[in-house]
Design an enzyme around this catalytic site. Structure first.
Site, PDB file in Angstrom:
ATOM      1  N   CYS A   1      -6.682  -5.214  -7.341  1.00 38.36           N
ATOM      2  CA  CYS A   1      -6.452  -4.735  -5.982  1.00 38.36           C
ATOM      3  C   CYS A   1      -6.008  -5.888  -5.073  1.00 38.36           C
ATOM      4  O   CYS A   1      -5.514  -5.656  -3.976  1.00 38.36           O
ATOM      5  CB  CYS A   1      -7.689  -4.053  -5.429  1.00 38.36           C
ATOM      6  SG  CYS A   1      -9.154  -5.070  -5.392  1.00 38.36           S
TER       7      CYS A   1
ATOM      8  N   SER B   1       3.089  -3.771   4.262  1.00 40.15           N
ATOM      9  CA  SER B   1       4.547  -3.611   4.278  1.00 40.15           C
ATOM     10  C   SER B   1       5.228  -4.668   5.139  1.00 40.15           C
ATOM     11  O   SER B   1       6.377  -5.028   4.888  1.00 40.15           O
ATOM     12  CB  SER B   1       4.915  -2.226   4.804  1.00 40.15           C
ATOM     13  OG  SER B   1       4.456  -1.237   3.928  1.00 40.15           O
TER      14      SER B   1
ATOM     15  N   TYR C   1       0.841  -1.193   0.000  1.00 37.69           N
ATOM     16  CA  TYR C   1       0.000   0.000   0.000  1.00 37.69           C
ATOM     17  C   TYR C   1       0.882   1.252   0.000  1.00 37.69           C
ATOM     18  O   TYR C   1       0.591   2.236  -0.690  1.00 37.69           O
ATOM     19  CB  TYR C   1      -0.929  -0.003   1.215  1.00 37.69           C
ATOM     20  CG  TYR C   1      -1.968  -1.105   1.174  1.00 37.69           C
ATOM     21  CD1 TYR C   1      -3.148  -0.955   0.461  1.00 37.69           C
ATOM     22  CD2 TYR C   1      -1.761  -2.312   1.833  1.00 37.69           C
ATOM     23  CE1 TYR C   1      -4.099  -1.959   0.410  1.00 37.69           C
ATOM     24  CE2 TYR C   1      -2.701  -3.325   1.792  1.00 37.69           C
ATOM     25  CZ  TYR C   1      -3.865  -3.154   1.082  1.00 37.69           C
ATOM     26  OH  TYR C   1      -4.798  -4.153   1.030  1.00 37.69           O
TER      27      TYR C   1
ATOM     28  N   ARG D   1      -2.877   5.200   3.772  1.00 34.89           N
ATOM     29  CA  ARG D   1      -4.151   4.806   4.387  1.00 34.89           C
ATOM     30  C   ARG D   1      -5.307   5.082   3.431  1.00 34.89           C
ATOM     31  O   ARG D   1      -6.198   4.257   3.238  1.00 34.89           O
ATOM     32  CB  ARG D   1      -4.308   5.607   5.683  1.00 34.89           C
ATOM     33  CG  ARG D   1      -5.253   5.046   6.679  1.00 34.89           C
ATOM     34  CD  ARG D   1      -4.653   3.871   7.409  1.00 34.89           C
ATOM     35  NE  ARG D   1      -5.445   3.533   8.582  1.00 34.89           N
ATOM     36  CZ  ARG D   1      -6.647   3.012   8.532  1.00 34.89           C
ATOM     37  NH1 ARG D   1      -7.199   2.767   7.381  1.00 34.89           N
ATOM     38  NH2 ARG D   1      -7.297   2.725   9.642  1.00 34.89           N
TER      39      ARG D   1
END
Length: 183
Positions: free
Chosen positions: A143, A149, A112, A126
DNA sequence: AAGCCCATCCGAA
DNA sequence: TTCGGATGGGCTT
């Protein structure tokens, strides 16, 4: 969200190894791909996702060409989909995230945070995750290739089990393709 | 205009 | 390995 013009969506259902697949199309373009187990629930979700839209559910049992291609793409991740016309319905930020997602090839993953950096907003990881969750064209806008991470899978609107399945399959498929070419 | 919800991340114990 | 604060877009009031 939508303009004054009322959009008319043709809705088709099919079966895949991930369960039920629902494709909503308009004017030859894919507007939504939802995954689930229950037709009525999926139609309800579609209706809440797109208020002010008219739905025509295909009862004929004859699948549309786009549905066939989407199912094929689920089962064979290396199927080229660049020529499949997609209809993006979202805010400009969301569309930016979704466009960036299409750069991630099958067999690859991105975090992300990296995705946020790719659109030039490194601190908005976020918000990027929220935009991924708001993606209505699953599989075609991948997606499911976005992970956390710290190496964890992260969430998935259609269930983490489906996300995992897709990633495993794409990984296996990449291995297969490499073996096929090199060996 | 302000509050709440999130599919996150990173540093400090 | 857990925990809390930072964080930003979208939706509802």
């Amino acid at each position: 969200m939508l303009g004054k013009a009322v959009l008319s969506l043709q809705v088709n259902f099919g079966l895949s190894s991930l369960g039920l697949v629902m494709v909503a199309e308009s004017d030859g373009e894919v507007c939504a791909v939802f995954l689930g187990d229950n037709k009525e629930n999926l139609v309800d979700e579609l209706a809440t996702s797109f208020p002010n839209v008219i739905l025509h559910v295909n009862q004929s049992g004859a699948p549309s060409k786009l549905l066939t291609r989407v199912v094929n793409c689920i089962e064979c991740p290396d199927t080229p989909i660049n020529d499949l016309p997609l209809h993006f319905l979202g805010s400009s930020f969301q569309c930016e995230v979704w466009q960036a997602l299409r750069e991630v090839a099958a067999g690859e993953v991105i975090t992300y945070a990296q995705l946020a950096a790719n659109i030039g907003r490194p601190s908005a990881f976020r918000a990027v995750a929220n935009a991924c969750g708001a993606n209505k064209i699953s599989v075609l806008i991948p997606c499911h290739r976005v992970v956390r991470s710290n190496g964890e899978l992260g969430g998935y609107r259609w269930g983490t089990a489906r996300k995992k399945k897709l990633l495993v399959r794409e990984g296996e498929f990449k291995e297969f393709a490499l073996n096929h070419v090199c060996g």
